[in-house]
Design a protein around this motif. Sequence first.
Motif, PDB file in Angstrom:
ATOM      1  N   ALA A 145      11.103   8.350  30.395  1.00  0.00           N
ATOM      2  CA  ALA A 145      11.525   8.600  31.769  1.00  0.00           C
ATOM      3  C   ALA A 145      11.745   7.295  32.525  1.00  0.00           C
ATOM      4  CB  ALA A 145      10.486   9.459  32.488  1.00  0.00           C
ATOM      5  N   LEU A 146      10.824   6.356  32.390  1.00  0.00           N
ATOM      6  CA  LEU A 146      10.946   5.079  33.093  1.00  0.00           C
ATOM      7  C   LEU A 146      12.145   4.276  32.598  1.00  0.00           C
ATOM      8  CD1 LEU A 146       7.170   4.144  33.163  1.00  0.00           C
ATOM      9  CD2 LEU A 146       8.591   4.615  35.164  1.00  0.00           C
ATOM     10  N   LYS A 147      12.367   4.286  31.282  1.00  0.00           N
ATOM     11  CA  LYS A 147      13.535   3.568  30.734  1.00  0.00           C
ATOM     12  C   LYS A 147      14.828   4.175  31.275  1.00  0.00           C
ATOM     13  CE  LYS A 147      15.569   0.647  27.825  1.00  0.00           C
ATOM     14  NZ  LYS A 147      15.481   0.670  26.360  1.00  0.00           N
ATOM     15  N   ALA A 148      14.883   5.509  31.304  1.00  0.00           N
ATOM     16  CA  ALA A 148      16.082   6.185  31.786  1.00  0.00           C
ATOM     17  C   ALA A 148      16.319   5.929  33.276  1.00  0.00           C
ATOM     18  CB  ALA A 148      15.979   7.688  31.519  1.00  0.00           C
ATOM     19  N   MET A 149      15.258   6.041  34.066  1.00  0.00           N
ATOM     20  CA  MET A 149      15.425   5.956  35.516  1.00  0.00           C
ATOM     21  C   MET A 149      15.610   4.533  36.009  1.00  0.00           C
ATOM     22  SD  MET A 149      12.722   8.772  36.976  1.00  0.00           S
ATOM     23  CE  MET A 149      12.916   8.089  38.635  1.00  0.00           C
ATOM     24  N   TYR A 150      14.754   3.621  35.561  1.00  0.00           N
ATOM     25  CA  TYR A 150      14.702   2.299  36.183  1.00  0.00           C
ATOM     26  C   TYR A 150      15.465   1.226  35.418  1.00  0.00           C
ATOM     27  CZ  TYR A 150      11.241   4.232  39.335  1.00  0.00           C
ATOM     28  OH  TYR A 150      10.618   4.989  40.289  1.00  0.00           O
TER      29      TYR A 150
END
Length: 340
Positions: A145-150
């Motif tokens: 999720a963090l890789k995708a979002m940020y």
Amino acid sequence: MIMGHNGEQLPSTMKAVRYHVNGPPEVLRVEDVPVPQPGPNEVVIKVAYAGVNVVDSHIRGTGMPQLKVPLPATPGKDASGTVAEVGSEVKHFKIGDRVFVIMHELRSSGAYAEYFKAFEPEVHYLPDHYTFQEGASIGTACYTALKAMYIAGEAKPGQSILIHGASGQVGLACVQFAVAEGMNVFGTASTKEGTERVLQSGAHFCFDHSKENYVQQVRDNIGPKGFDLIIEMVASTNLQSDLELIGRPRKRIVLVGSKPTSIAINCLTLMMKAAIITGVRVSETTPEEWRTMKKLLEKGVNEGYVRPFVGPEYPLDHAVKVHHELLLMTGSHGKTLVRP
């Protein structure tokens, strides 16, 4: 027994799930193997739970070149437990600490075992307000999720985000981080339970993507400006709809998942909106990106807004059954766990 560097006694052998050839779930077996010993910057964890990921099945079964690890191998990237031993250069952990772990790169020595060795940057403190089951459910879902979002999506406060397939592990993590970031959060799900889970995680809207008119419903609610960011879980089904819903110019569609198939999209829409489509693979992450994401994850864990969706748990000797069930899973489901 083995005397650890800090005077603690560790057993000399342990139970671990291993496979010696790539193949179906039946290649998995529980074996007695040596307990891992830490290198200078490594931590040995006594495993409470190991998290099961779909990629575990792909690595074991397909023999795909990009997923190959030396054999024999033990599956598992995620784990929770307590620190059993530390290397001589480890600075931030001590024996007895509650921790959770995500492996940054594919290795043969995974977490379906009584003990698991990880590099210090892969280890995180697990606060007391999380169970070990939750701890083993955090790593892969949250880092994806963090890789995708940020990293891929460049998410910012105040933006409008659509998580297309928000009721699974990665989708819920996206919802939780987006809400904490102060974004305008839209999600989709295909069941009543999934919709409730997405809304309970803080999403402002959630639409049933099994209904034929749901794209129009989303469009009616977001308005003509469209979304600043779309996180897509099944690109092979939804990418054209994403192009219709994304804003302009240079707004981003980030692909997290897809079936292995070719699809047709309207390239003129892509061009006229000057949209950016990019994919995510967590193992293709730089050390600087890992550090950035770790800070964001630790903030969410310490403040308690990261709440993983925990599913069923099984003993190690049920690994064959677990991997068979992985192949049958569809839609949203909680994190499957194995316990030593």
